[in-house]
Enzyme design. Sequence first.
Site, PDB file in Angstrom:
ATOM      1  N   ARG A 225      78.006  44.760  38.997  1.00  0.00           N
ATOM      2  CA  ARG A 225      76.663  45.855  39.318  1.00  0.00           C
ATOM      3  C   ARG A 225      75.736  45.354  40.325  1.00  0.00           C
ATOM      4  NH1 ARG A 225      79.966  48.118  36.614  1.00  0.00           N
ATOM      5  NH2 ARG A 225      79.426  49.531  34.598  1.00  0.00           N
TER       6      ARG A 225
ATOM      7  N   GLU B 119      69.752  40.633  52.609  1.00  0.00           N
ATOM      8  CA  GLU B 119      70.386  41.808  53.282  1.00  0.00           C
ATOM      9  C   GLU B 119      70.963  41.485  54.711  1.00  0.00           C
ATOM     10  OE1 GLU B 119      67.184  44.511  54.129  1.00  0.00           O
ATOM     11  OE2 GLU B 119      65.970  43.055  55.387  1.00  0.00           O
TER      12      GLU B 119
ATOM     13  N   ARG C 161      61.054  63.267  73.203  1.00  0.00           N
ATOM     14  CA  ARG C 161      62.089  64.442  73.148  1.00  0.00           C
ATOM     15  C   ARG C 161      62.329  65.020  74.713  1.00  0.00           C
ATOM     16  NH1 ARG C 161      65.982  66.151  69.673  1.00  0.00           N
ATOM     17  NH2 ARG C 161      64.918  67.007  67.795  1.00  0.00           N
TER      18      ARG C 161
ATOM     19  N   GLY D  85      53.893  41.710  62.308  1.00  0.00           N
ATOM     20  CA  GLY D  85      54.918  40.935  62.351  1.00  0.00           C
ATOM     21  C   GLY D  85      55.387  40.755  63.849  1.00  0.00           C
ATOM     22  N   ASP D  86      56.719  40.128  64.057  1.00  0.00           N
ATOM     23  CA  ASP D  86      57.143  39.766  65.198  1.00  0.00           C
ATOM     24  C   ASP D  86      57.186  40.768  66.237  1.00  0.00           C
ATOM     25  OD1 ASP D  86      59.296  40.704  64.025  1.00  0.00           O
ATOM     26  OD2 ASP D  86      60.786  39.779  65.237  1.00  0.00           O
TER      27      ASP D  86
ATOM     28  N   ARG E 174      78.759  40.617  32.949  1.00  0.00           N
ATOM     29  CA  ARG E 174      78.913  40.907  34.208  1.00  0.00           C
ATOM     30  C   ARG E 174      78.451  40.064  35.458  1.00  0.00           C
ATOM     31  NH1 ARG E 174      76.518  46.897  32.764  1.00  0.00           N
ATOM     32  NH2 ARG E 174      78.388  47.962  32.381  1.00  0.00           N
TER      33      ARG E 174
ATOM     34  N   GLY F 157      56.219  52.802  67.286  1.00  0.00           N
ATOM     35  CA  GLY F 157      55.036  53.091  67.827  1.00  0.00           C
ATOM     36  C   GLY F 157      54.738  52.174  69.211  1.00  0.00           C
TER      37      GLY F 157
ATOM     38  N   GLY G 171      56.325  47.465  59.667  1.00  0.00           N
ATOM     39  CA  GLY G 171      56.406  47.607  58.110  1.00  0.00           C
ATOM     40  C   GLY G 171      55.097  47.046  57.411  1.00  0.00           C
TER      41      GLY G 171
ATOM     42  N   THR H 295      54.287  39.576  57.285  1.00  0.00           N
ATOM     43  CA  THR H 295      55.455  40.352  56.983  1.00  0.00           C
ATOM     44  C   THR H 295      55.731  39.523  55.916  1.00  0.00           C
ATOM     45  OG1 THR H 295      57.857  40.009  57.600  1.00  0.00           O
ATOM     46  CG2 THR H 295      56.231  38.549  58.494  1.00  0.00           C
ATOM     47  N   ILE H 296      56.538  40.555  55.007  1.00  0.00           N
ATOM     48  CA  ILE H 296      56.899  39.803  53.687  1.00  0.00           C
ATOM     49  C   ILE H 296      58.337  38.894  54.069  1.00  0.00           C
ATOM     50  CG2 ILE H 296      56.530  41.852  52.261  1.00  0.00           C
ATOM     51  CD1 ILE H 296      59.779  42.682  52.294  1.00  0.00           C
ATOM     52  N   ASP H 297      58.830  39.035  55.069  1.00  0.00           N
ATOM     53  CA  ASP H 297      60.082  38.189  55.693  1.00  0.00           C
ATOM     54  C   ASP H 297      59.975  36.753  55.964  1.00  0.00           C
ATOM     55  OD1 ASP H 297      61.238  40.731  55.678  1.00  0.00           O
ATOM     56  OD2 ASP H 297      60.965  40.933  57.874  1.00  0.00           O
TER      57      ASP H 297
ATOM     58  N   MET I  42      65.308  41.953  50.739  1.00  0.00           N
ATOM     59  CA  MET I  42      65.065  42.052  52.097  1.00  0.00           C
ATOM     60  C   MET I  42      64.886  40.734  52.806  1.00  0.00           C
ATOM     61  SD  MET I  42      62.285  45.204  52.049  1.00  0.00           S
ATOM     62  CE  MET I  42      62.797  47.004  52.139  1.00  0.00           C
ATOM     63  N   GLY I  43      64.390  40.815  54.145  1.00  0.00           N
ATOM     64  CA  GLY I  43      64.055  39.492  55.024  1.00  0.00           C
ATOM     65  C   GLY I  43      64.907  39.610  56.280  1.00  0.00           C
ATOM     66  N   ARG I  44      65.394  40.935  56.644  1.00  0.00           N
ATOM     67  CA  ARG I  44      66.082  40.969  58.042  1.00  0.00           C
ATOM     68  C   ARG I  44      67.154  39.941  58.343  1.00  0.00           C
ATOM     69  NH1 ARG I  44      62.623  42.588  62.546  1.00  0.00           N
ATOM     70  NH2 ARG I  44      61.520  40.744  62.035  1.00  0.00           N
TER      71      ARG I  44
ATOM     72  N   ASP J 273      59.169  35.369  58.666  1.00  0.00           N
ATOM     73  CA  ASP J 273      60.034  34.736  59.516  1.00  0.00           C
ATOM     74  C   ASP J 273      59.236  34.692  60.783  1.00  0.00           C
ATOM     75  OD1 ASP J 273      59.267  37.448  60.537  1.00  0.00           O
ATOM     76  OD2 ASP J 273      61.476  38.089  60.629  1.00  0.00           O
TER      77      ASP J 273
HETATM   78  O1  F6P Z   1      60.359  43.399  58.113  1.00  0.00           O
HETATM   79  C1  F6P Z   1      60.156  43.814  56.802  1.00  0.00           C
HETATM   80  C2  F6P Z   1      61.219  44.857  56.171  1.00  0.00           C
HETATM   81  O2  F6P Z   1      60.812  45.069  54.851  1.00  0.00           O
HETATM   82  C3  F6P Z   1      62.516  43.997  56.274  1.00  0.00           C
HETATM   83  O3  F6P Z   1      62.639  43.074  55.212  1.00  0.00           O
HETATM   84  C4  F6P Z   1      63.571  45.244  56.029  1.00  0.00           C
HETATM   85  O4  F6P Z   1      64.594  44.904  56.689  1.00  0.00           O
HETATM   86  C5  F6P Z   1      62.797  46.209  57.071  1.00  0.00           C
HETATM   87  O5  F6P Z   1      61.472  45.912  56.888  1.00  0.00           O
HETATM   88  C6  F6P Z   1      62.742  47.674  56.432  1.00  0.00           C
HETATM   89  O6  F6P Z   1      62.333  48.598  57.180  1.00  0.00           O
HETATM   90  P1  F6P Z   1      61.909  50.031  56.961  1.00  0.00           P
HETATM   91  O7  F6P Z   1      60.972  50.202  56.073  1.00  0.00           O
HETATM   92  O8  F6P Z   1      61.801  50.710  58.202  1.00  0.00           O
HETATM   93  O9  F6P Z   1      63.299  50.741  56.141  1.00  0.00           O
END
Ligand code: F6P
Length: 368
Positions: free
Chosen positions: A286, A248, A96, A128-129, A188, A88, A19, A151-153, A195-197, A155
Amino acid sequence: MTESTPPTVRRIAINTGGGDAPGLNAVIRAATLAALREGWEVLGIRRGYMGLLEPEVDGEPGVMQLTANAVRGITHLGGTILGTTTRGNPFGLEVRQPDGTWGKVDRSDEIVECFRKREIDALIAIGGDGSLSIAHALYNKGLPVIGVPKTIDNDLSATDVTFGFQTAVEVATDAIGRLHSTAEAHQRVMVVQLMGRHTGWIALESGISGGADVILIPEIPYHVDRIAEKVRERDVQGRRFSIVVVAEGAQPADGVASYADASGRYGGIADRVAEQITEVTGKETRTLVLGHIQRGGEPIAYDRSLALRFGAAAVRCIREGSLGTMVALQGNRIRAVPLGDAVHDIKRVPADSELVMTARQLGISFGD
Ligand code: F6P
């Protein structure tokens, strides 16, 4: 294992995999300019390793020459001028089959051969990893690789921080901040999914900075009753709205193990948490799923600077023969660490960390 004899370098390549994250272009620019100053030729491989396997797609060559002109004015740009892919992995490329089903094929030997044929002396793999694990496996097959942690995560182990993370935190903090007025106006509960897996770094940092009342992260399993308690406590204090930030990958202490689908993609937790809060408290809720906005757009100054430092450091590693390593930020210093250390374990939020402690002292609930 790392090598320490400076190699003779004439040509290097750069790729971006997995990503995207804000700051990729800054790494590409710094690495390219620093390598050109060494007198090396620089190639950019498009879409991870795919550019080597698909020499031309829609008239666009799979490998491009990275000149000073090609990387001009890109430090602040989001995305990556090289393109990227999450599908990739040369060790298991989806193909296929003649019967229409999908299978996997290992084309890693072809990749190594492509590097040999093109006489590429080193690869700077920005990822990333997942992408760095691939780079590590290719290193074990003889490819001279330097990794750059993206990675934005946030991690990845062995580095205090990855580039892209602070930009995501900035975007998420701004979004959380904007929800306060509308939540209060309607009394509300707003549930924001970030995000963050399987880690809660983005949720934790932005939840604290954005003034969340509840933060749910994978590292601290939650109970809906405890979330409801916090919402009710605020109601009693006359603050008839609440902001719940949910990573998430957060996990309920009982019930569903994870909100990821079979392919590992997360989704659905904000809606579920919101439903449950309404069931237990009767309050209107919401949801907001912030999604890829956390990854898009310009990197903030911190990420630009870190990415530029990483790119330049990667070139120093090649010059010094420190291959099979990843550049990492430790304290305020950039170091080279063995690539294997970086991809061995995911870096999770320690449940007893100072950040978690700070949040608790501010009265933020983790639902535990
Ligand atoms: O690892 C970066 C990330 O943005 C995660 O935080 C998120 O779960 C995932 O990639 C989303 O992946 P995609 O872009 O394939 O939907």
